[in-house]
Design a protein around this motif. Structure first.
Motif, PDB file in Angstrom:
ATOM      1  N   GLN A 182     -45.363 134.991  44.220  1.00 55.69           N
ATOM      2  CA  GLN A 182     -45.759 134.220  43.038  1.00 55.69           C
ATOM      3  C   GLN A 182     -45.942 132.752  43.410  1.00 55.69           C
ATOM      4  O   GLN A 182     -45.157 132.204  44.167  1.00 55.69           O
ATOM      5  CB  GLN A 182     -44.670 134.310  41.966  1.00 55.69           C
ATOM      6  CG  GLN A 182     -44.575 135.651  41.287  1.00 55.69           C
ATOM      7  CD  GLN A 182     -45.699 135.871  40.315  1.00 55.69           C
ATOM      8  OE1 GLN A 182     -46.042 134.991  39.537  1.00 55.69           O
ATOM      9  NE2 GLN A 182     -46.311 137.035  40.368  1.00 55.69           N
ATOM     10  N   PRO A 183     -46.977 132.112  42.848  1.00 57.24           N
ATOM     11  CA  PRO A 183     -47.187 130.704  43.157  1.00 57.24           C
ATOM     12  C   PRO A 183     -45.964 129.822  42.879  1.00 57.24           C
ATOM     13  O   PRO A 183     -45.754 128.839  43.589  1.00 57.24           O
ATOM     14  CB  PRO A 183     -48.363 130.321  42.266  1.00 57.24           C
ATOM     15  CG  PRO A 183     -49.104 131.588  42.082  1.00 57.24           C
ATOM     16  CD  PRO A 183     -48.071 132.675  42.060  1.00 57.24           C
ATOM     17  N   PHE A 184     -45.138 130.160  41.873  1.00 56.06           N
ATOM     18  CA  PHE A 184     -44.024 129.243  41.603  1.00 56.06           C
ATOM     19  C   PHE A 184     -42.958 129.313  42.696  1.00 56.06           C
ATOM     20  O   PHE A 184     -42.220 128.348  42.903  1.00 56.06           O
ATOM     21  CB  PHE A 184     -43.442 129.423  40.190  1.00 56.06           C
ATOM     22  CG  PHE A 184     -42.743 130.735  39.917  1.00 56.06           C
ATOM     23  CD1 PHE A 184     -41.449 130.942  40.354  1.00 56.06           C
ATOM     24  CD2 PHE A 184     -43.372 131.721  39.190  1.00 56.06           C
ATOM     25  CE1 PHE A 184     -40.798 132.131  40.078  1.00 56.06           C
ATOM     26  CE2 PHE A 184     -42.734 132.923  38.912  1.00 56.06           C
ATOM     27  CZ  PHE A 184     -41.446 133.124  39.361  1.00 56.06           C
ATOM     28  N   GLU A 186     -43.907 129.821  45.923  1.00 54.17           N
ATOM     29  CA  GLU A 186     -44.585 128.993  46.922  1.00 54.17           C
ATOM     30  C   GLU A 186     -44.389 127.521  46.594  1.00 54.17           C
ATOM     31  O   GLU A 186     -44.158 126.703  47.482  1.00 54.17           O
ATOM     32  CB  GLU A 186     -46.088 129.302  46.906  1.00 54.17           C
ATOM     33  CG  GLU A 186     -46.528 130.172  48.052  1.00 54.17           C
ATOM     34  CD  GLU A 186     -48.033 130.384  48.059  1.00 54.17           C
ATOM     35  OE1 GLU A 186     -48.707 130.061  47.063  1.00 54.17           O
ATOM     36  OE2 GLU A 186     -48.517 130.891  49.076  1.00 54.17           O
ATOM     37  N   ALA A 187     -44.471 127.200  45.303  1.00 48.69           N
ATOM     38  CA  ALA A 187     -44.302 125.810  44.873  1.00 48.69           C
ATOM     39  C   ALA A 187     -42.901 125.327  45.208  1.00 48.69           C
ATOM     40  O   ALA A 187     -42.717 124.180  45.636  1.00 48.69           O
ATOM     41  CB  ALA A 187     -44.566 125.694  43.368  1.00 48.69           C
ATOM     42  N   ALA A 188     -41.903 126.196  45.044  1.00 52.33           N
ATOM     43  CA  ALA A 188     -40.533 125.813  45.369  1.00 52.33           C
ATOM     44  C   ALA A 188     -40.400 125.534  46.864  1.00 52.33           C
ATOM     45  O   ALA A 188     -39.773 124.560  47.279  1.00 52.33           O
ATOM     46  CB  ALA A 188     -39.563 126.921  44.947  1.00 52.33           C
ATOM     47  N   MET A 189     -41.044 126.375  47.672  1.00 52.44           N
ATOM     48  CA  MET A 189     -41.009 126.151  49.119  1.00 52.44           C
ATOM     49  C   MET A 189     -41.663 124.827  49.470  1.00 52.44           C
ATOM     50  O   MET A 189     -41.157 124.058  50.283  1.00 52.44           O
ATOM     51  CB  MET A 189     -41.746 127.285  49.839  1.00 52.44           C
ATOM     52  CG  MET A 189     -40.859 128.444  50.227  1.00 52.44           C
ATOM     53  SD  MET A 189     -41.848 129.733  50.983  1.00 52.44           S
ATOM     54  CE  MET A 189     -42.166 129.009  52.588  1.00 52.44           C
ATOM     55  N   ALA A 190     -42.818 124.576  48.825  1.00 54.62           N
ATOM     56  CA  ALA A 190     -43.531 123.334  49.091  1.00 54.62           C
ATOM     57  C   ALA A 190     -42.718 122.131  48.631  1.00 54.62           C
ATOM     58  O   ALA A 190     -42.843 121.041  49.171  1.00 54.62           O
ATOM     59  CB  ALA A 190     -44.891 123.353  48.402  1.00 54.62           C
ATOM     60  N   ALA A 191     -41.861 122.331  47.633  1.00 53.55           N
ATOM     61  CA  ALA A 191     -41.043 121.233  47.112  1.00 53.55           C
ATOM     62  C   ALA A 191     -39.789 121.039  47.957  1.00 53.55           C
ATOM     63  O   ALA A 191     -38.951 120.204  47.635  1.00 53.55           O
ATOM     64  CB  ALA A 191     -40.660 121.503  45.660  1.00 53.55           C
ATOM     65  N   GLY A 192     -39.659 121.818  49.024  1.00 51.51           N
ATOM     66  CA  GLY A 192     -38.533 121.642  49.939  1.00 51.51           C
ATOM     67  C   GLY A 192     -37.256 122.346  49.511  1.00 51.51           C
ATOM     68  O   GLY A 192     -36.183 122.009  49.982  1.00 51.51           O
ATOM     69  N   THR A 193     -37.376 123.330  48.623  1.00 54.83           N
ATOM     70  CA  THR A 193     -36.189 124.048  48.170  1.00 54.83           C
ATOM     71  C   THR A 193     -35.758 125.069  49.227  1.00 54.83           C
ATOM     72  O   THR A 193     -36.597 125.757  49.804  1.00 54.83           O
ATOM     73  CB  THR A 193     -36.492 124.776  46.845  1.00 54.83           C
ATOM     74  OG1 THR A 193     -37.087 123.835  45.951  1.00 54.83           O
ATOM     75  CG2 THR A 193     -35.230 125.331  46.214  1.00 54.83           C
ATOM     76  N   SER A 194     -34.448 125.149  49.471  1.00 54.28           N
ATOM     77  CA  SER A 194     -33.941 126.066  50.492  1.00 54.28           C
ATOM     78  C   SER A 194     -34.086 127.510  50.031  1.00 54.28           C
ATOM     79  O   SER A 194     -34.253 127.780  48.838  1.00 54.28           O
ATOM     80  CB  SER A 194     -32.477 125.769  50.771  1.00 54.28           C
ATOM     81  OG  SER A 194     -31.706 126.094  49.633  1.00 54.28           O
ATOM     82  N   ILE A 195     -33.996 128.435  50.985  1.00 56.41           N
ATOM     83  CA  ILE A 195     -34.156 129.858  50.657  1.00 56.41           C
ATOM     84  C   ILE A 195     -33.085 130.300  49.663  1.00 56.41           C
ATOM     85  O   ILE A 195     -33.372 130.956  48.665  1.00 56.41           O
ATOM     86  CB  ILE A 195     -34.086 130.733  51.931  1.00 56.41           C
ATOM     87  CG1 ILE A 195     -35.316 130.485  52.785  1.00 56.41           C
ATOM     88  CG2 ILE A 195     -34.003 132.214  51.568  1.00 56.41           C
ATOM     89  CD1 ILE A 195     -35.410 131.352  54.010  1.00 56.41           C
ATOM     90  N   HIS A 202     -35.107 130.857  41.321  1.00 60.13           N
ATOM     91  CA  HIS A 202     -36.444 131.337  40.969  1.00 60.13           C
ATOM     92  C   HIS A 202     -36.571 132.846  40.990  1.00 60.13           C
ATOM     93  O   HIS A 202     -37.306 133.416  40.195  1.00 60.13           O
ATOM     94  CB  HIS A 202     -37.485 130.728  41.906  1.00 60.13           C
ATOM     95  CG  HIS A 202     -37.559 129.240  41.804  1.00 60.13           C
ATOM     96  ND1 HIS A 202     -38.155 128.603  40.756  1.00 60.13           N
ATOM     97  CD2 HIS A 202     -37.080 128.266  42.606  1.00 60.13           C
ATOM     98  CE1 HIS A 202     -38.056 127.294  40.910  1.00 60.13           C
ATOM     99  NE2 HIS A 202     -37.402 127.061  42.031  1.00 60.13           N
TER     100      HIS A 202
END
Lengths: 294, 327
Positions: A182-184, A186-195, A202
């Motif tokens: 889901q894009p959100f 991907e957005a979290a990853m792009a925002a630097g959120t850890s796994i 999310h």
């Protein structure tokens, strides 16, 4: 610019989950009926000592095999025990097993499913084990596990939980695999959120609805499995009355005292039906493809 | 606008970037066929600049954007961020870079978690990079809301309570939260109504003027790109075929594909007579791209050479590069 009408439309913001939940119940009367019956059964089980019951284990050979609707509402069995008391106390076992298995297998399956959905190498390993477990019929697996341990309520819960876990893992894994695309996410990853944080913030909240539905089905099937195990003598020990072992003990007297099987049988069917109706209602309501009006 | 300044710092330098996706696997799980999604793409973006990346659906423009963001790992090529190569950085090493390199996604519906409140969505990058108190966080998020044209009292709402345009503003606020140097806009307006598109584009232009942020603006709509970009790169089947400043691209397109694209832009004048170049056939499959020039199967001017030899990017004028044998 920001549109004005939207402001007046929703003065207070409520969680979409809760909104859909309320909406669901309004539009699914069968789900409400299921919930009511289930709550009634739970009330019955909790309030068992105050519902005109006697000791479900008290034996009175002189009064054995009394027919129902007389002195004894549900009659007495071949040892003169009060069937009504035994059925009411039996609700405790069925509901405890159903709810405990639903909770335990959902939590365990969720934990394993989240890991397998996100970590590639763990996925291959764990899913082969789960496939192996799934290839054994759940009842057979539970019987095998019960044969290894001594008969007790905890062991019954454990045995049924173990055979239900693979199904939850499969569900959670497939949910995670689709959610992570889901894009959100991907957005979290792009925002630097850890796994770990992505999983908790999310992925997890978006698995709750389908898990709730799956949980109700597991609850229903666990109650049936418990009865099967008790019926086969591989489940709840005979000193604890459960719907399964009341029916098991009565099966040889079926032709002369059918009511001995009727009452626990009806209670089991009714409870399982109630749980399934509730689950169907939840599924219809929480499945965005079937009913999303926002 | 740009280039007149004496010192232009290059933020992003992409060189020969490639991304192939395996599509078929043989018995042993080895890929036997690949989609050549991005096949040797090079460009650079300077500070405060907007580079438009246009092309039709499936030409690899979004993949290029996601590869730069390292949401997808490149097959080969280099990505240089402020002079430092980032194409092979691990998760931890990439963390500080992500702060400066943000993204706005195409779909304003699926790119916001439906179960988080608007303020938590916008605050997510902040929580990852700053240790602010709750009050400071709220203040900062309110500031961001105001900057993107939303009201502070909308902070407690859930995404489903916003319209498409408002949701895209939330996406922009989230990207802007940690003051990035470059925002990759992956078709940020193609899911919106035309009237809302204009608002969002203008917002992006205003934010660039205020914060000096650069954009890589991926789009398939030339009118949108014309409005926001300083330079434009045209992509066809995984390759950049033309790269120049906006003015020369629209006034003096050099590549036959660019010509055809421009002739398809609608003009709001019913009496206007224009020569429409209708391309024949379909885009070839990116699994088996044609040899030579990738456009030769549809190019009205194709010669024997175009079918055999792949044209390299060459500068026809300063700052105007084309990959075509005929120029």
């Amino acid at each position: 610019m920001a549109s004005a009408p939207a402001v007046t439309a929703a003065p207070r913001s409520v969680s979409p989950t809760w909104l859909r939940f309320k909406d669901a119940l309004r539009r699914h009367p069968t789900a409400i009926a299921g919930a009511v019956v289930l709550l009634a059964m739970i009330a019955l089980a909790v309030a068992a000592p105050w519902l005109g019951t006697v000791d479900p284990q008290a034996v009175s050979p002189v009064k054995r095999l009394k027919p129902p609707f007389g002195e004894y509402w549900f009659g007495t069995d071949m040892l003169g025990r009060d069937v009504y008391s035994r059925v009411v106390y039996g609700a405790r076992v069925s509901l405890t097993v159903g709810l405990a298995v639903a909770l335990a297998s959902t939590l365990a399956g969720l934990a394993i499913g989240l890991v397998t959905g996100f970590i590639r190498w763990a996925d291959a390993l764990v899913m082969r084990v789960m496939d192996g477990l799934m290839s054994i019929p759940p009842v057979l697996l539970a019987i095998a596990l019960m044969a290894l341990t001594k008969a007790s309520l905890e062991n019954v819960v454990f045995a049924i939980t173990l055979s239900e876990i693979p199904r939850v893992v499969r569900l959670v894994r497939s949910l995670v695999l689709s959610l992570r695309e889901q894009p959100f996410v991907e957005a979290a990853m792009a925002a630097g959120t850890s796994i770990a944080r992505t999983l908790v913030r999310h992925i997890l909240p978006n698995t709750v609805a389908p898990l709730l539905v799956q949980g109700t089905y597991i609850c229903a099937s666990a109650m049936i499995t418990e009865s099967i195990l008790s019926f086969l003598g591989a489940g709840t020990p005979p000193n604890i009355p459960s719907w399964g072992n009341i029916m098991a003990e009565a099966r040889s007297l079926f032709q002369i005292a059918a009511y001995l099987i009727l009452f626990p049988g009806v209670c089991l069917s009714l409870t399982v039906l109630a749980v399934n109706l509730l689950g169907d209602g939840l599924r219809d309501a929480l499945d965005p493809r079937l009913a999303r009006r926002m | 606008m740009l280039g007149s300044e004496a010192l232009v710092t290059t933020l992003l330098q992409v060189h020969e970037l490639r991304k192939y996706f395996p599509v078929k696997k043989d018995f042993f799980g080895r890929g036997t066929a690949k989609v050549h999604a991005v096949d040797g793409v090079s460009f650079s973006i300077a500070a405060g600049e907007t580079l438009g990346l246009v092309g039709e659906s499936g030409c690899g423009k979004s993949t290029a954007g996601k590869t730069i963001l390292r949401l997808i790992d490149p097959t080969s090529g280099t990505i240089e961020w402020c002079g430092r190569r980032i194409e092979a950085l691990g998760r931890a090493a990439m963390h500080p870079v992500r702060r400066e390199l943000q993204v706005v996604f195409q779909d304003p519906y699926s790119s916001l978690n439906p179960r988080l409140r608007a303020r938590d969505i916008v605050a997510e990058p902040l929580r990852n990079y700053e240790s602010l108190s709750e009050a400071q966080m709220r203040e900062h998020v309110a500031f961001l809301f105001e900057k993107v044209g939303l009201r502070a009292d909308q902070m407690v709402r859930y995404p489903h309570e916003f319209s498409g345009g408002q949701r895209q503003r939330l996406g922009i606020a989230r990207a802007l939260a940690v003051r990035p140097k470059l925002i990759i806009c992956d078709e940020p307006v193609s899911a919106l109504d035309v009237s809302v598109q204009a608002q969002v584009i203008n917002l992006l232009v205003d934010l660039q003027a205020e914060f000096g942020v650069s954009y890589l603006f991926v789009a398939h709509d030339l009118a949108v790109v014309e409005h926001i970009s300083h330079r434009v790169a045209v992509m066809y089947l995984g390759k950049i075929v033309e790269l120049t400043d906006k003015r020369s691209l629209f006034r003096n397109p050099q590549h036959p594909y660019t010509e055809a694209l421009l002739s398809a832009v609608p003009v709001p004048d019913p009496k206007a007579k224009r020569k429409r170049i209708i391309l024949q056939g379909d885009v070839p499959s990116p699994v088996t791209p044609p040899p030579g020039c990738r456009f030769h199967t549809r190019c009205p001017y194709a010669e024997a050479r175009c079918r055999a030899e792949e044209p390299a990017m060459k500068e026809v004028r300063p700052g105007h590069s084309v990959a075509c044998h005929l120029r």
